[in-house]
Scaffold this motif. Structure first.
Motif, short mmCIF file in Angstrom:
data_model
loop_
_atom_site.label_atom_id
_atom_site.label_comp_id
_atom_site.label_asym_id
_atom_site.label_seq_id
_atom_site.Cartn_x
_atom_site.Cartn_y
_atom_site.Cartn_z
N HIS A 160 40.18 43.39 39.44
CA HIS A 160 41.29 44.15 38.84
C HIS A 160 41.23 43.92 37.34
O HIS A 160 41.45 42.81 36.86
N VAL A 161 40.93 45.00 36.60
CA VAL A 161 40.80 44.90 35.15
C VAL A 161 41.64 45.98 34.47
O VAL A 161 42.17 46.88 35.12
N GLY A 162 41.70 45.90 33.14
CA GLY A 162 42.52 46.83 32.37
C GLY A 162 43.90 46.24 32.19
O GLY A 162 44.05 45.11 31.69
N LEU A 163 44.92 46.97 32.60
CA LEU A 163 46.28 46.45 32.60
C LEU A 163 46.41 45.51 33.79
O LEU A 163 46.29 45.92 34.94
N THR A 164 46.65 44.24 33.52
CA THR A 164 46.77 43.23 34.58
C THR A 164 48.21 42.71 34.58
O THR A 164 48.59 41.92 33.72
N PRO A 165 49.03 43.16 35.55
CA PRO A 165 50.46 42.84 35.53
C PRO A 165 50.80 41.36 35.50
O PRO A 165 51.84 40.97 34.97
N GLN A 166 49.94 40.51 36.08
CA GLN A 166 50.24 39.08 36.06
C GLN A 166 50.20 38.50 34.64
O GLN A 166 50.77 37.45 34.39
N ALA A 167 49.55 39.23 33.73
CA ALA A 167 49.46 38.78 32.34
C ALA A 167 50.47 39.48 31.46
O ALA A 167 50.29 39.57 30.25
N VAL A 168 51.56 39.99 32.06
CA VAL A 168 52.54 40.78 31.30
C VAL A 168 53.11 40.00 30.12
O VAL A 168 53.38 40.58 29.06
N ASN A 169 53.27 38.68 30.27
CA ASN A 169 53.83 37.90 29.17
C ASN A 169 52.87 37.84 27.98
O ASN A 169 53.29 37.88 26.82
N ALA A 170 51.58 37.74 28.27
CA ALA A 170 50.59 37.71 27.20
C ALA A 170 50.36 39.09 26.60
O ALA A 170 50.13 39.23 25.39
N LEU A 171 50.44 40.13 27.44
CA LEU A 171 50.19 41.49 26.97
C LEU A 171 51.38 42.07 26.23
O LEU A 171 51.25 43.03 25.47
N GLY A 172 52.57 41.53 26.50
CA GLY A 172 53.77 42.04 25.84
C GLY A 172 54.34 43.28 26.48
O GLY A 172 55.15 43.98 25.86
N GLY A 173 53.96 43.58 27.70
CA GLY A 173 54.50 44.77 28.37
C GLY A 173 53.45 45.44 29.22
O GLY A 173 52.35 44.92 29.43
N TYR A 174 53.81 46.64 29.71
CA TYR A 174 52.95 47.36 30.64
C TYR A 174 52.30 48.60 30.02
O TYR A 174 51.96 49.54 30.73
N GLY A 175 52.12 48.61 28.71
CA GLY A 175 51.52 49.76 28.05
C GLY A 175 50.05 49.93 28.40
O GLY A 175 49.37 48.99 28.83
N ALA A 176 49.55 51.15 28.21
CA ALA A 176 48.15 51.46 28.50
C ALA A 176 47.22 50.61 27.65
O ALA A 176 47.50 50.32 26.49
N ARG A 177 46.09 50.23 28.23
CA ARG A 177 45.11 49.40 27.54
C ARG A 177 43.92 50.24 27.10
O ARG A 177 43.63 51.29 27.68
N GLY A 178 43.23 49.74 26.08
CA GLY A 178 42.02 50.40 25.62
C GLY A 178 42.21 51.26 24.39
O GLY A 178 41.35 52.08 24.06
N LYS A 179 43.31 51.09 23.70
CA LYS A 179 43.60 51.93 22.54
C LYS A 179 42.76 51.53 21.32
O LYS A 179 42.55 52.34 20.42
N SER A 180 42.31 50.30 21.29
CA SER A 180 41.43 49.85 20.20
C SER A 180 40.01 49.74 20.72
O SER A 180 39.78 49.62 21.93
N GLN A 181 39.04 49.76 19.79
CA GLN A 181 37.65 49.63 20.20
C GLN A 181 37.39 48.27 20.84
O GLN A 181 36.62 48.16 21.80
N ALA A 197 29.27 39.61 39.46
CA ALA A 197 29.64 38.38 40.15
C ALA A 197 29.75 38.56 41.66
O ALA A 197 29.81 37.58 42.40
N GLY A 198 29.80 39.82 42.12
CA GLY A 198 29.80 40.05 43.56
C GLY A 198 31.02 40.74 44.13
O GLY A 198 31.17 40.81 45.36
N ALA A 199 31.92 41.26 43.28
CA ALA A 199 33.07 42.00 43.80
C ALA A 199 32.59 43.24 44.55
O ALA A 199 31.60 43.86 44.15
N PHE A 200 33.28 43.61 45.63
CA PHE A 200 32.86 44.79 46.40
C PHE A 200 33.50 46.07 45.86
O PHE A 200 33.04 47.17 46.16
N ALA A 201 34.55 45.93 45.05
CA ALA A 201 35.23 47.07 44.42
C ALA A 201 36.11 46.51 43.33
O ALA A 201 36.39 45.30 43.30
N THR A 202 36.56 47.39 42.43
CA THR A 202 37.42 46.94 41.34
C THR A 202 38.50 47.97 41.08
O THR A 202 38.23 49.17 41.01
N VAL A 203 39.73 47.49 40.93
CA VAL A 203 40.85 48.33 40.50
C VAL A 203 40.84 48.37 38.97
O VAL A 203 40.75 47.33 38.31
N VAL A 204 40.91 49.58 38.43
CA VAL A 204 41.05 49.77 36.98
C VAL A 204 42.42 50.38 36.75
O VAL A 204 42.68 51.51 37.18
#
Length: 289
Positions: A160-181, A197-204
Protein backbone atom coordinates in the motif's frame (compact mmCIF):
# COMPACT_ATOMS: atom_id res chain seq x y z
CA UNK A 1 -14.75 -28.82 -0.99
CA UNK A 2 -14.13 -25.65 0.96
CA UNK A 3 -16.77 -24.55 3.43
CA UNK A 4 -18.37 -21.28 4.26
CA UNK A 5 -20.99 -20.27 6.81
CA UNK A 6 -24.65 -19.48 6.22
CA UNK A 7 -26.51 -17.28 8.66
CA UNK A 8 -29.66 -19.01 9.91
CA UNK A 9 -32.15 -16.15 9.86
CA UNK A 10 -34.31 -17.85 12.48
CA UNK A 11 -31.51 -17.98 15.06
CA UNK A 12 -28.86 -15.56 13.71
CA UNK A 13 -26.31 -18.37 14.06
CA UNK A 14 -23.64 -19.14 11.49
CA UNK A 15 -23.72 -22.75 10.30
CA UNK A 16 -21.05 -24.40 8.11
CA UNK A 17 -22.35 -25.34 4.66
CA UNK A 18 -20.64 -26.68 1.52
CA UNK A 19 -19.33 -23.86 -0.66
CA UNK A 20 -20.66 -23.76 -4.24
CA UNK A 21 -17.19 -23.14 -5.65
CA UNK A 22 -13.52 -23.16 -4.73
CA UNK A 23 -12.20 -19.92 -3.26
CA UNK A 24 -9.89 -17.84 -5.44
CA UNK A 25 -6.18 -18.03 -4.64
CA UNK A 26 -3.29 -15.58 -4.57
CA UNK A 27 -1.82 -17.06 -7.80
CA UNK A 28 -5.24 -16.63 -9.43
CA UNK A 29 -5.20 -12.95 -8.49
CA UNK A 30 -1.67 -12.53 -9.83
CA UNK A 31 -2.60 -14.28 -13.07
CA UNK A 32 -5.01 -11.49 -13.98
CA UNK A 33 -1.97 -9.49 -15.07
CA UNK A 34 -0.10 -11.11 -17.95
CA UNK A 35 2.95 -9.44 -19.52
CA UNK A 36 2.04 -6.18 -17.85
CA UNK A 37 -1.58 -6.18 -19.05
CA UNK A 38 -4.80 -6.89 -17.16
CA UNK A 39 -7.65 -7.76 -19.52
CA UNK A 40 -10.34 -7.79 -16.82
CA UNK A 41 -9.79 -5.47 -13.84
CA UNK A 42 -9.93 -6.95 -10.36
CA UNK A 43 -12.86 -6.01 -8.11
CA UNK A 44 -12.16 -5.33 -4.45
CA UNK A 45 -14.32 -3.87 -1.66
CA UNK A 46 -13.93 -3.60 2.08
CA UNK A 47 -16.03 -5.84 4.32
CA UNK A 48 -16.20 -5.98 8.10
CA UNK A 49 -19.09 -8.35 8.94
CA UNK A 50 -20.22 -11.82 7.92
CA UNK A 51 -23.50 -10.63 6.42
CA UNK A 52 -21.90 -7.91 4.32
CA UNK A 53 -19.28 -10.42 3.14
CA UNK A 54 -22.11 -12.71 1.99
CA UNK A 55 -23.60 -9.90 -0.08
CA UNK A 56 -20.32 -8.74 -1.64
CA UNK A 57 -18.61 -12.08 -2.15
CA UNK A 58 -20.31 -13.23 -5.40
CA UNK A 59 -19.29 -10.01 -7.14
CA UNK A 60 -15.74 -9.48 -5.87
CA UNK A 61 -12.34 -11.02 -6.47
CA UNK A 62 -10.99 -9.78 -3.14
CA UNK A 63 -12.51 -8.60 0.12
CA UNK A 64 -10.38 -6.26 2.21
CA UNK A 65 -10.89 -6.20 5.95
CA UNK A 66 -9.50 -2.70 6.17
CA UNK A 67 -8.39 -0.86 9.26
CA UNK A 68 -10.86 1.73 7.98
CA UNK A 69 -13.20 -0.19 10.30
CA UNK A 70 -11.81 2.06 13.02
CA UNK A 71 -13.72 4.96 11.50
CA UNK A 72 -16.74 3.34 9.83
CA UNK A 73 -17.50 0.73 12.52
CA UNK A 74 -16.04 2.13 15.74
CA UNK A 75 -16.33 5.88 15.15
CA UNK A 76 -12.63 6.51 15.75
CA UNK A 77 -10.99 9.66 14.35
CA UNK A 78 -8.45 7.72 12.26
CA UNK A 79 -7.09 4.22 11.68
CA UNK A 80 -4.26 4.75 14.19
CA UNK A 81 -6.12 3.40 17.30
CA UNK A 82 -7.17 0.14 15.59
CA UNK A 83 -5.94 -3.00 17.34
CA UNK A 84 -4.94 -6.48 16.20
CA UNK A 85 -7.85 -7.88 18.23
CA UNK A 86 -10.27 -5.78 16.16
CA UNK A 87 -8.73 -6.99 12.89
CA UNK A 88 -8.86 -10.62 13.99
CA UNK A 89 -12.50 -10.46 15.06
CA UNK A 90 -13.71 -8.79 11.88
CA UNK A 91 -11.39 -10.78 9.63
CA UNK A 92 -12.78 -14.06 10.97
CA UNK A 93 -16.34 -12.81 10.41
CA UNK A 94 -15.62 -11.93 6.79
CA UNK A 95 -13.97 -15.28 6.10
CA UNK A 96 -17.00 -17.06 7.59
CA UNK A 97 -19.32 -15.05 5.37
CA UNK A 98 -17.47 -15.66 2.09
CA UNK A 99 -16.52 -18.60 -0.11
CA UNK A 100 -15.26 -17.08 -3.35
CA UNK A 101 -13.13 -13.98 -2.73
CA UNK A 102 -9.57 -13.80 -1.50
CA UNK A 103 -9.80 -12.20 1.95
CA UNK A 104 -7.03 -9.73 2.81
CA UNK A 105 -6.67 -8.27 6.32
CA UNK A 106 -4.87 -5.03 7.17
CA UNK A 107 -2.03 -5.06 9.68
CA UNK A 108 -2.92 -2.20 12.04
CA UNK A 109 -0.62 0.66 12.98
CA UNK A 110 2.09 -0.29 15.45
CA UNK A 111 1.79 -4.02 14.86
CA UNK A 112 4.45 -4.50 12.17
CA UNK A 113 6.73 -1.47 11.77
CA UNK A 114 9.28 -2.24 14.51
CA UNK A 115 10.86 -5.25 12.81
CA UNK A 116 10.22 -8.05 10.33
CA UNK A 117 9.91 -10.39 13.28
CA UNK A 118 7.15 -8.27 14.82
CA UNK A 119 5.36 -8.20 11.47
CA UNK A 120 5.61 -11.98 11.15
CA UNK A 121 4.20 -12.50 14.63
CA UNK A 122 1.24 -10.24 13.89
CA UNK A 123 0.60 -11.59 10.41
CA UNK A 124 0.81 -15.23 11.46
CA UNK A 125 -1.62 -14.59 14.30
CA UNK A 126 -4.08 -12.93 11.91
CA UNK A 127 -3.84 -15.78 9.40
CA UNK A 128 -4.36 -18.37 12.13
CA UNK A 129 -7.26 -16.66 13.85
CA UNK A 130 -9.16 -15.48 10.75
CA UNK A 131 -8.41 -17.99 8.00
CA UNK A 132 -7.66 -15.14 5.60
CA UNK A 133 -5.34 -15.60 2.62
CA UNK A 134 -3.14 -12.51 2.91
CA UNK A 135 -2.30 -9.38 4.87
CA UNK A 136 -1.85 -5.80 3.74
CA UNK A 137 0.68 -3.33 5.08
CA UNK A 138 1.38 0.31 4.37
CA UNK A 139 4.76 1.70 3.38
CA UNK A 140 7.22 1.54 0.52
CA UNK A 141 11.00 1.24 0.49
CA UNK A 142 11.20 1.33 4.28
CA UNK A 143 8.98 -1.76 4.53
CA UNK A 144 10.58 -3.74 1.70
CA UNK A 145 12.69 -5.92 3.99
CA UNK A 146 9.61 -6.74 6.05
CA UNK A 147 7.59 -7.68 2.96
CA UNK A 148 10.45 -9.92 1.83
CA UNK A 149 10.70 -11.53 5.30
CA UNK A 150 7.00 -12.41 5.29
CA UNK A 151 6.83 -13.50 1.66
CA UNK A 152 9.79 -15.84 2.09
CA UNK A 153 7.98 -17.44 5.02
CA UNK A 154 4.76 -18.15 3.19
CA UNK A 155 2.69 -15.11 4.10
CA UNK A 156 1.24 -13.34 1.04
CA UNK A 157 1.53 -9.56 1.35
CA UNK A 158 -0.37 -6.81 -0.41
CA UNK A 159 1.47 -3.49 -0.40
CA UNK A 160 0.00 0.00 0.00
CA UNK A 161 1.73 3.15 -1.24
CA UNK A 162 0.86 6.76 -2.02
CA UNK A 163 -1.55 8.15 0.54
CA UNK A 164 -1.06 5.92 3.59
CA UNK A 165 -3.78 6.65 6.18
CA UNK A 166 -1.80 5.23 9.11
CA UNK A 167 0.72 8.03 8.53
CA UNK A 168 -1.94 10.76 8.67
CA UNK A 169 -0.16 12.53 11.53
CA UNK A 170 3.09 12.74 9.57
CA UNK A 171 1.36 13.63 6.29
CA UNK A 172 -0.79 16.32 7.88
CA UNK A 173 -4.04 15.09 6.37
CA UNK A 174 -5.56 13.03 3.59
CA UNK A 175 -4.67 15.18 0.58
CA UNK A 176 -3.58 13.68 -2.74
CA UNK A 177 0.07 12.68 -2.99
CA UNK A 178 2.53 13.20 -5.81
CA UNK A 179 2.14 16.93 -6.39
CA UNK A 180 5.89 17.51 -6.24
CA UNK A 181 8.55 15.77 -8.31
CA UNK A 182 10.10 14.44 -5.11
CA UNK A 183 6.81 12.83 -4.08
CA UNK A 184 6.27 11.50 -7.59
CA UNK A 185 9.67 9.84 -7.58
CA UNK A 186 9.17 8.43 -4.07
CA UNK A 187 5.84 6.77 -4.97
CA UNK A 188 7.45 5.15 -8.01
CA UNK A 189 10.38 3.89 -5.92
CA UNK A 190 8.07 2.66 -3.16
CA UNK A 191 5.90 0.65 -5.54
CA UNK A 192 8.92 -0.93 -7.22
CA UNK A 193 10.57 -1.78 -3.92
CA UNK A 194 7.46 -3.52 -2.61
CA UNK A 195 7.07 -5.50 -5.84
CA UNK A 196 10.71 -6.60 -5.86
CA UNK A 197 10.38 -7.64 -2.20
CA UNK A 198 7.66 -10.13 -3.12
CA UNK A 199 4.27 -8.44 -2.71
CA UNK A 200 1.58 -10.15 -4.81
CA UNK A 201 -0.31 -6.86 -5.42
CA UNK A 202 -0.19 -3.25 -4.30
CA UNK A 203 -2.84 -0.67 -3.45
CA UNK A 204 -2.05 2.79 -4.81
CA UNK A 205 -4.15 5.36 -2.98
CA UNK A 206 -4.81 9.05 -3.43
CA UNK A 207 -2.17 9.92 -6.02
CA UNK A 208 -2.25 12.10 -9.11
CA UNK A 209 -3.56 10.03 -12.01
CA UNK A 210 -0.40 10.16 -14.18
CA UNK A 211 1.52 8.55 -11.31
CA UNK A 212 -1.05 5.76 -10.93
CA UNK A 213 -0.85 5.10 -14.67
CA UNK A 214 2.94 5.04 -14.57
CA UNK A 215 3.08 2.67 -11.59
CA UNK A 216 0.58 0.33 -13.26
CA UNK A 217 2.52 0.35 -16.53
CA UNK A 218 5.87 -0.58 -14.98
CA UNK A 219 4.59 -3.12 -12.43
CA UNK A 220 4.36 -6.83 -13.13
CA UNK A 221 1.97 -7.34 -10.20
CA UNK A 222 -1.63 -6.07 -10.05
CA UNK A 223 -2.01 -2.45 -8.97
CA UNK A 224 -5.28 -1.78 -7.17
CA UNK A 225 -6.37 1.83 -7.34
CA UNK A 226 -8.35 3.96 -4.91
CA UNK A 227 -8.40 7.60 -5.85
CA UNK A 228 -5.91 6.73 -8.58
CA UNK A 229 -6.86 5.84 -12.17
CA UNK A 230 -9.26 3.74 -14.22
CA UNK A 231 -6.15 2.32 -15.88
CA UNK A 232 -5.11 0.48 -12.70
CA UNK A 233 -5.39 -3.32 -12.71
CA UNK A 234 -8.30 -3.17 -10.27
CA UNK A 235 -10.24 -0.91 -7.95
CA UNK A 236 -11.11 -0.87 -4.26
CA UNK A 237 -13.55 1.29 -2.28
CA UNK A 238 -14.74 1.42 1.31
CA UNK A 239 -18.17 -0.23 1.18
CA UNK A 240 -19.77 2.34 3.51
CA UNK A 241 -18.65 5.16 1.22
CA UNK A 242 -19.94 3.67 -2.03
CA UNK A 243 -23.26 2.72 -0.42
CA UNK A 244 -23.81 6.20 1.00
CA UNK A 245 -23.74 5.46 4.71
CA UNK A 246 -22.14 8.82 5.46
CA UNK A 247 -22.95 12.36 4.35
CA UNK A 248 -19.43 13.11 3.14
CA UNK A 249 -18.49 11.72 -0.24
CA UNK A 250 -14.71 11.69 -0.85
CA UNK A 251 -13.71 12.94 -4.30
CA UNK A 252 -12.56 9.49 -5.42
CA UNK A 253 -15.83 7.76 -4.42
CA UNK A 254 -18.84 7.16 -6.63
CA UNK A 255 -21.95 6.77 -4.48
CA UNK A 256 -23.93 3.85 -5.89
CA UNK A 257 -26.73 4.00 -3.33
CA UNK A 258 -27.91 6.16 -0.41
CA UNK A 259 -28.42 3.55 2.29
CA UNK A 260 -28.28 6.10 5.10
CA UNK A 261 -31.46 7.71 3.77
CA UNK A 262 -33.17 4.33 3.40
CA UNK A 263 -32.24 3.29 6.96
CA UNK A 264 -33.27 6.63 8.42
CA UNK A 265 -36.66 6.52 6.68
CA UNK A 266 -37.32 2.94 7.81
CA UNK A 267 -36.48 3.77 11.43
CA UNK A 268 -38.62 6.91 11.29
CA UNK A 269 -41.58 4.80 10.15
CA UNK A 270 -40.92 2.20 12.84
CA UNK A 271 -40.69 4.85 15.57
CA UNK A 272 -43.97 6.39 14.44
CA UNK A 273 -45.75 3.04 14.50
CA UNK A 274 -44.42 2.20 17.97
CA UNK A 275 -45.54 5.56 19.36
CA UNK A 276 -48.97 5.27 17.75
CA UNK A 277 -49.34 1.65 18.93
CA UNK A 278 -49.84 0.45 15.36
CA UNK A 279 -46.90 -1.95 15.76
CA UNK A 280 -46.90 -4.79 16.58
CA UNK A 281 -50.11 -6.10 15.05
CA UNK A 282 -51.62 -9.54 15.18
CA UNK A 283 -49.21 -10.60 12.46
CA UNK A 284 -46.25 -9.98 14.74
CA UNK A 285 -47.60 -11.37 18.03
CA UNK A 286 -48.38 -14.85 19.35
CA UNK A 287 -52.03 -15.59 20.00
CA UNK A 288 -53.46 -18.47 22.01
CA UNK A 289 -54.77 -21.38 19.95
Amino acid sequence: MSTTFTLDTSTSRANPTPAPMKRLTIPAIQSHKQKGVTAQPLVMLTAYTARMAQLLDPHCDMLLVGDSLGQVIYGLPSTVPVTVDMMCAHGAAVVRGSYHSVVVVDLPFGSYEASPEQAFATASRILKETGCAAVKMEGGEVMADTVRFLAQRGIPVMGHVGLTPQAVNALGGYGARGKSQAEHDKIMRDAKAIEEAGAFATVVEGVLEPIAKAVTAVSDIPIIGIGASVDCDGQVLVIDDMLGMFERVPRFVKRYESLAEIVSKAVETYAGEVRSRSFPTGDQTYQPK
